[in-house]
Write an enzyme that holds these catalytic residues in place. Structure first.
Site, PDB file in Angstrom:
ATOM      1  N   LEU A   1       0.196   4.511   2.198  1.00  0.00           N
ATOM      2  CA  LEU A   1      -0.935   3.484   1.886  1.00  0.00           C
ATOM      3  C   LEU A   1      -1.782   4.049   0.370  1.00  0.00           C
ATOM      4  CD1 LEU A   1      -2.001   1.248   3.361  1.00  0.00           C
ATOM      5  CD2 LEU A   1      -3.750   2.573   4.575  1.00  0.00           C
ATOM      6  N   HIS A   2      -0.890   3.299  -0.486  1.00  0.00           N
ATOM      7  CA  HIS A   2      -1.457   3.934  -1.875  1.00  0.00           C
ATOM      8  C   HIS A   2      -2.913   3.564  -2.297  1.00  0.00           C
ATOM      9  CE1 HIS A   2       2.902   4.038  -2.408  1.00  0.00           C
ATOM     10  NE2 HIS A   2       2.919   2.828  -2.173  1.00  0.00           N
ATOM     11  N   ASP A   3      -3.099   2.392  -2.286  1.00  0.00           N
ATOM     12  CA  ASP A   3      -4.354   1.920  -3.095  1.00  0.00           C
ATOM     13  C   ASP A   3      -5.789   2.408  -2.578  1.00  0.00           C
ATOM     14  OD1 ASP A   3      -2.734  -1.188  -4.503  1.00  0.00           O
ATOM     15  OD2 ASP A   3      -2.812   0.613  -5.098  1.00  0.00           O
TER      16      ASP A   3
END
Ligand code: RIB
Ligand code: CA
Length: 313
Positions: free
Chosen positions: A242-244
């Protein structure tokens, strides 16, 4: 302490959507002055629509959303429908957003906001290609020293690339923009794949979102489930990175993350390594230290924070 004033620059994207929701659910920590959309995961016509969909989902139709640049500074656009689906928010059917797009161009909003707010009081949170940020710096060099901090998702070093063997998507799409942002001298905190690939969802986490019993919970469960398929197939991992939201979680609980203050340069000359973030992790050069490059995250703490905050919406 008063909430940090931020501008989210984004290319929604399911993980962008969770980052925006986390920010809107945390008014005691961050004040979202506006959201500027950029072409990236999907074209601008969709990223600006998706940003408004997410604000409407959060019940925050008063947050101004602007359309920024529809293509990189000097290259043609590369998109990622293979990851995010045709709409960029595949996973759950969504209605047309019931909030208007602002007239002003996103780059003008960034420039005018930085000139109007007290120097150093605004943090820029780019979580897509850096085109809007670099375009603002090119058009109004006076605003560079007025930026308090840039907290961005992008790059990769030990984790290597996700769109090419050398480069992470956000940096790859507009390497010239990234080179100008990383070289601008603004205090820079970077969330590369080295840390976001440790922020993996799981079946339990996705089920936890669904169990919230809210429209937000259902949407986030569907989005993370959809987004997960690509990464699980690609990396064989039991969940998707879950990058951002790492950028917003850092603003709320910086202690969740750790990294090093080092030199990071951007490759723009070679097609083979275009967009590579060349991170001097071991300090083998005397290049100026321009970025805090994160490498670790307290995964449980990260998802606890996301779950706790999104349950508010
Ligand atoms: O490489 C991951 C980044 O590219 C994330 O910001 C994702 O939303 C995509 O934009
Ligand atoms: Ca993104």
């Amino acid at each position: 302490m008063s909430p940090r004033k931020i501008i989210i620059d984004t290319d929604p994207g399911q993980d962008d959507a969770v980052a925006i929701l986390l920010a809107l659910a945390s008014p005691e920590d961050v004040e979202v002055l506006g959201i500027t959309a950029v072409a990236g995961n999907v074209p601008l016509a969709l990223t600006q629509r998706n940003a408004r969909i997410v604000c409407a989902l959060a019940g925050r139709t008063g947050v101004p959303v602007f359309a920024g640049c529809d293509a990189p500074l000097e290259r043609s656009l590369v998109t990622a429908e293979h990851v995010h689906g045709k709409t960029g928010l595949d996973g759950v059917p969504v209605d047309e957003p019931d909030m208007p797009l602002m007239e002003r161009h996103g780059v003008d909003f960034i420039i005018e906001t930085l000139r109007a707010e007290p120097e150093g009081s605004v943090t820029l949170c780019p979580i897509g290609p850096l085109t809007n940020i670099a375009a603002a710096f090119r058009r109004a060099p006076d605003i560079v020293e007025r930026v308090g901090e840039i907290v961005l998702m992008g790059g990769a070093y030990f984790e290597v690339g996700n769109i090419t063997p050398a480069a992470e998507f956000n940096i790859y799409v507009d390497p010239e923009a990234a080179a100008e942002v990383f070289g601008a001298g603004v205090p820079l905190t970077v969330m590369p794949l080295d840390v976001t690939h440790k922020a993996l969802t799981s079946k339990e986490i996705v089920e936890g979102f669904a169990a919230m019993g809210t429209e937000v919970g259902r949407a986030v469960a569907a989005w993370t489930d959809f987004f997960e398929r690509f990464d699980m197939a690609k990396y064989g991992s039991a969940g998707a990175p879950l990058h951002d939201p790492c950028t917003i979680a850092y603003l709320i609980e910086p202690g969740l993350f750790s990294g090093r203050h080092i030199n990071v340069e951007i490759e723009t000359g070679s097609e083979l390594t275009r967009g590579m973030t060349v991170a001097d992790w071991w300090g083998v050069t005397d290049r100026p230290k321009n970025a805090t490059f994160m490498g670790s995250v307290d995964r449980d703490g990260y998802f606890r924070l996301i779950h706790e905050r999104l349950a508010r919406l």
